[in-house]
Scaffold this motif. Structure first.
Motif, PDB file in Angstrom:
ATOM      1  N   PHE A  13      -5.120   2.638  10.300  1.00 50.03           N
ATOM      2  CA  PHE A  13      -4.314   1.800   9.443  1.00 50.03           C
ATOM      3  C   PHE A  13      -2.971   2.485   9.265  1.00 50.03           C
ATOM      4  CE2 PHE A  13      -8.337  -0.111   8.407  1.00 50.03           C
ATOM      5  CZ  PHE A  13      -7.993  -1.442   8.176  1.00 50.03           C
ATOM      6  N   PRO A  14      -1.950   1.715   8.987  1.00 52.79           N
ATOM      7  CA  PRO A  14      -0.639   2.338   8.746  1.00 52.79           C
ATOM      8  C   PRO A  14      -0.729   3.351   7.604  1.00 52.79           C
ATOM      9  CG  PRO A  14      -0.436  -0.040   8.943  1.00 52.79           C
ATOM     10  CD  PRO A  14      -1.902   0.269   8.889  1.00 52.79           C
ATOM     11  N   ARG A  15       0.119   4.352   7.665  1.00 50.21           N
ATOM     12  CA  ARG A  15       0.111   5.403   6.649  1.00 50.21           C
ATOM     13  C   ARG A  15       0.658   4.917   5.312  1.00 50.21           C
ATOM     14  NH1 ARG A  15       1.296  11.133   9.392  1.00 50.21           N
ATOM     15  NH2 ARG A  15      -0.056  10.820  11.172  1.00 50.21           N
ATOM     16  N   ARG A  16       1.604   3.988   5.390  1.00 50.97           N
ATOM     17  CA  ARG A  16       2.209   3.468   4.164  1.00 50.97           C
ATOM     18  C   ARG A  16       1.748   2.035   3.943  1.00 50.97           C
ATOM     19  NH1 ARG A  16       8.264   3.766   4.933  1.00 50.97           N
ATOM     20  NH2 ARG A  16       7.656   2.994   6.959  1.00 50.97           N
ATOM     21  N   VAL A  17       1.489   1.689   2.700  1.00 51.09           N
ATOM     22  CA  VAL A  17       1.027   0.348   2.346  1.00 51.09           C
ATOM     23  C   VAL A  17       2.026  -0.708   2.808  1.00 51.09           C
ATOM     24  CG1 VAL A  17       0.566  -1.175   0.384  1.00 51.09           C
ATOM     25  CG2 VAL A  17      -0.379   1.119   0.420  1.00 51.09           C
ATOM     26  N   VAL A  18       3.307  -0.409   2.683  1.00 51.37           N
ATOM     27  CA  VAL A  18       4.325  -1.384   3.068  1.00 51.37           C
ATOM     28  C   VAL A  18       4.233  -1.731   4.558  1.00 51.37           C
ATOM     29  CG1 VAL A  18       6.240   0.209   3.580  1.00 51.37           C
ATOM     30  CG2 VAL A  18       6.712  -2.054   2.635  1.00 51.37           C
ATOM     31  N   GLU A  19       3.785  -0.789   5.379  1.00 46.38           N
ATOM     32  CA  GLU A  19       3.606  -1.066   6.808  1.00 46.38           C
ATOM     33  C   GLU A  19       2.445  -2.030   7.041  1.00 46.38           C
ATOM     34  OE1 GLU A  19       3.133   2.830   8.473  1.00 46.38           O
ATOM     35  OE2 GLU A  19       5.277   3.256   8.383  1.00 46.38           O
ATOM     36  N   LEU A  20       1.418  -1.929   6.216  1.00 43.66           N
ATOM     37  CA  LEU A  20       0.300  -2.863   6.298  1.00 43.66           C
ATOM     38  C   LEU A  20       0.761  -4.268   5.932  1.00 43.66           C
ATOM     39  CD1 LEU A  20      -2.746  -3.247   6.798  1.00 43.66           C
ATOM     40  CD2 LEU A  20      -3.092  -2.744   4.373  1.00 43.66           C
ATOM     41  N   TYR A  21       1.572  -4.385   4.877  1.00 48.07           N
ATOM     42  CA  TYR A  21       2.109  -5.692   4.480  1.00 48.07           C
ATOM     43  C   TYR A  21       3.035  -6.246   5.555  1.00 48.07           C
ATOM     44  CZ  TYR A  21       0.413  -4.392  -0.165  1.00 48.07           C
ATOM     45  OH  TYR A  21      -0.359  -4.005  -1.224  1.00 48.07           O
ATOM     46  N   LYS A  22       3.827  -5.365   6.164  1.00 51.38           N
ATOM     47  CA  LYS A  22       4.718  -5.814   7.238  1.00 51.38           C
ATOM     48  C   LYS A  22       3.892  -6.354   8.398  1.00 51.38           C
ATOM     49  CE  LYS A  22       8.381  -4.424  10.423  1.00 51.38           C
ATOM     50  NZ  LYS A  22       8.347  -5.758  10.936  1.00 51.38           N
ATOM     51  N   GLU A  23       2.831  -5.653   8.744  1.00 54.99           N
ATOM     52  CA  GLU A  23       1.965  -6.105   9.836  1.00 54.99           C
ATOM     53  C   GLU A  23       1.341  -7.458   9.506  1.00 54.99           C
ATOM     54  OE1 GLU A  23      -0.012  -6.336  13.437  1.00 54.99           O
ATOM     55  OE2 GLU A  23       1.556  -4.926  12.866  1.00 54.99           O
ATOM     56  N   ALA A  24       0.887  -7.618   8.260  1.00 59.64           N
ATOM     57  CA  ALA A  24       0.304  -8.910   7.849  1.00 59.64           C
ATOM     58  C   ALA A  24       1.341 -10.020   7.936  1.00 59.64           C
ATOM     59  CB  ALA A  24      -0.248  -8.805   6.425  1.00 59.64           C
ATOM     60  N   ALA A  25       2.558  -9.763   7.468  1.00 58.66           N
ATOM     61  CA  ALA A  25       3.629 -10.767   7.545  1.00 58.66           C
ATOM     62  C   ALA A  25       3.963 -11.082   9.003  1.00 58.66           C
ATOM     63  CB  ALA A  25       4.866 -10.281   6.797  1.00 58.66           C
ATOM     64  N   ASP A  26       4.025 -10.048   9.848  1.00 61.96           N
ATOM     65  CA  ASP A  26       4.308 -10.260  11.274  1.00 61.96           C
ATOM     66  C   ASP A  26       3.226 -11.100  11.936  1.00 61.96           C
ATOM     67  OD1 ASP A  26       6.677  -8.863  11.149  1.00 61.96           O
ATOM     68  OD2 ASP A  26       5.892  -7.051  12.107  1.00 61.96           O
ATOM     69  N   SER A 121       1.325 -17.046  -1.314  1.00 62.97           N
ATOM     70  CA  SER A 121      -0.129 -17.127  -1.225  1.00 62.97           C
ATOM     71  C   SER A 121      -0.816 -15.902  -1.827  1.00 62.97           C
ATOM     72  CB  SER A 121      -0.580 -17.331   0.220  1.00 62.97           C
ATOM     73  OG  SER A 121      -0.058 -16.329   1.051  1.00 62.97           O
ATOM     74  N   HIS A 122      -0.093 -14.792  -1.932  1.00 66.88           N
ATOM     75  CA  HIS A 122      -0.654 -13.602  -2.565  1.00 66.88           C
ATOM     76  C   HIS A 122       0.490 -12.803  -3.177  1.00 66.88           C
ATOM     77  CE1 HIS A 122      -2.965  -9.927  -3.185  1.00 66.88           C
ATOM     78  NE2 HIS A 122      -4.036 -10.682  -3.044  1.00 66.88           N
ATOM     79  N   LEU A 123       0.218 -12.195  -4.319  1.00 65.76           N
ATOM     80  CA  LEU A 123       1.241 -11.418  -5.016  1.00 65.76           C
ATOM     81  C   LEU A 123       1.811 -10.310  -4.134  1.00 65.76           C
ATOM     82  CD1 LEU A 123       2.885 -10.676  -7.523  1.00 65.76           C
ATOM     83  CD2 LEU A 123       0.890  -9.385  -8.338  1.00 65.76           C
ATOM     84  N   THR A 124       0.980  -9.662  -3.329  1.00 65.03           N
ATOM     85  CA  THR A 124       1.492  -8.575  -2.487  1.00 65.03           C
ATOM     86  C   THR A 124       2.520  -9.086  -1.488  1.00 65.03           C
ATOM     87  OG1 THR A 124      -0.393  -8.801  -0.998  1.00 65.03           O
ATOM     88  CG2 THR A 124      -0.532  -7.097  -2.685  1.00 65.03           C
ATOM     89  N   LEU A 125       2.356 -10.313  -0.989  1.00 65.84           N
ATOM     90  CA  LEU A 125       3.357 -10.884  -0.075  1.00 65.84           C
ATOM     91  C   LEU A 125       4.650 -11.180  -0.829  1.00 65.84           C
ATOM     92  CD1 LEU A 125       1.043 -13.237   1.973  1.00 65.84           C
ATOM     93  CD2 LEU A 125       2.186 -11.176   2.805  1.00 65.84           C
ATOM     94  N   HIS A 126       4.534 -11.662  -2.054  1.00 65.74           N
ATOM     95  CA  HIS A 126       5.707 -11.916  -2.882  1.00 65.74           C
ATOM     96  C   HIS A 126       6.469 -10.606  -3.091  1.00 65.74           C
ATOM     97  CE1 HIS A 126       7.124 -14.481  -6.586  1.00 65.74           C
ATOM     98  NE2 HIS A 126       8.136 -14.009  -5.896  1.00 65.74           N
ATOM     99  N   GLU A 127       5.742  -9.562  -3.455  1.00 63.16           N
ATOM    100  CA  GLU A 127       6.362  -8.257  -3.678  1.00 63.16           C
ATOM    101  C   GLU A 127       6.950  -7.694  -2.384  1.00 63.16           C
ATOM    102  OE1 GLU A 127       3.453  -6.737  -7.317  1.00 63.16           O
ATOM    103  OE2 GLU A 127       2.855  -6.395  -5.236  1.00 63.16           O
ATOM    104  N   TYR A 128       6.230  -7.827  -1.290  1.00 64.63           N
ATOM    105  CA  TYR A 128       6.711  -7.307  -0.009  1.00 64.63           C
ATOM    106  C   TYR A 128       8.033  -7.980   0.379  1.00 64.63           C
ATOM    107  CZ  TYR A 128       7.472  -6.757   4.935  1.00 64.63           C
ATOM    108  OH  TYR A 128       8.071  -6.514   6.156  1.00 64.63           O
ATOM    109  N   PHE A 129       8.068  -9.321   0.344  1.00 64.24           N
ATOM    110  CA  PHE A 129       9.288 -10.013   0.754  1.00 64.24           C
ATOM    111  C   PHE A 129      10.444  -9.731  -0.209  1.00 64.24           C
ATOM    112  CE2 PHE A 129       6.419 -12.646   3.410  1.00 64.24           C
ATOM    113  CZ  PHE A 129       7.085 -12.461   4.615  1.00 64.24           C
ATOM    114  N   CYS A 130      10.146  -9.564  -1.487  1.00 68.30           N
ATOM    115  CA  CYS A 130      11.190  -9.185  -2.440  1.00 68.30           C
ATOM    116  C   CYS A 130      11.738  -7.803  -2.093  1.00 68.30           C
ATOM    117  CB  CYS A 130      10.627  -9.221  -3.861  1.00 68.30           C
ATOM    118  SG  CYS A 130      11.849  -8.849  -5.139  1.00 68.30           S
TER     119      CYS A 130
END
Length: 182
Positions: A13-26, A121-130
């Motif tokens: 898994f990515p080392r940073r949480v933000v990389e996981l969110y980026k992968e999910a968005a991608d 659709s999920h708060l983490t996506l809202h936070e990631y895109f912000c």
């Protein structure tokens, strides 16, 4: 193949949480339709994945900064319309209703929760895109104020922004000076 298989094949898994969110968005923006051999016809489809990410980032920043996790269709349509007007290669006629429906049906990133009420659709996506908007706009120091530092809603965004910056020194200095005010 299921789009997430590329993430799991490496067993890392990515080392940073933000990389996981980026992968999910991608996955949702770039890989979902091709993996299922789906072809879409709309103005929204013609947007590059980078432009789609920009649009979602603007919507996320606008709604998050104003404290709205749920937003009226009129508000999100206005934000989408303003986004298209701000583009240098703007298209004359934009059907924002079609764009919003495309975001919902093609990617599931923004969804209708109740009649005329939308959210990410999920708060983490809202936070990631912000956080993406804050980083790409070059205004990361703006989130270092005392009000945001002590606001629990901004915790994840501050962490995501700082982890995406090449050099987070200015942001960290602002955060430290804000702590000194307490």
């Amino acid at each position: 193949l299921f789009p997430y298989t590329t993430l799991f094949r490496s067993h890392e898994f990515p080392r940073r949480v933000v990389e996981l969110y980026k992968e999910a968005a991608d996955v949702l923006l770039k890989k979902w339709d091709p993996s299922r051999h789906v072809r879409r016809d709309s103005l929204y489809k013609a947007l590059s994945s980078g432009r789609k990410e920009q649009l979602l980032s603007v919507v996320a920043r606008d709604t998050f900064e104003s404290g709205r996790y749920f937003f009226r269709i009129s508000h999100v349509k206005e934000t989408i319309e303003n986004f298209f007007k701000s583009l240098p290669d703007q298209v004359d006629e934009i059907d924002v209703e079609v764009v919003l429906q495309s975001i919902e049906s093609q990617h599931g990133l923004i969804i209708e929760r109740a009649s005329g009420m939308y959210s990410f659709s999920h708060l983490t996506l809202h936070e990631y895109f912000c956080s993406r908007h804050i980083v790409t706009s070059g205004r990361s120091e703006d989130i270092g104020g005392l009000n945001r530092l002590i606001d629990d809603r901004w915790r994840e965004i501050i962490l995501m922004v700082s982890s995406q910056l090449t050099n987070a020194d200015q942001l960290l200095q602002k955060l430290v000076s804000s702590l000194a005010e307490i």
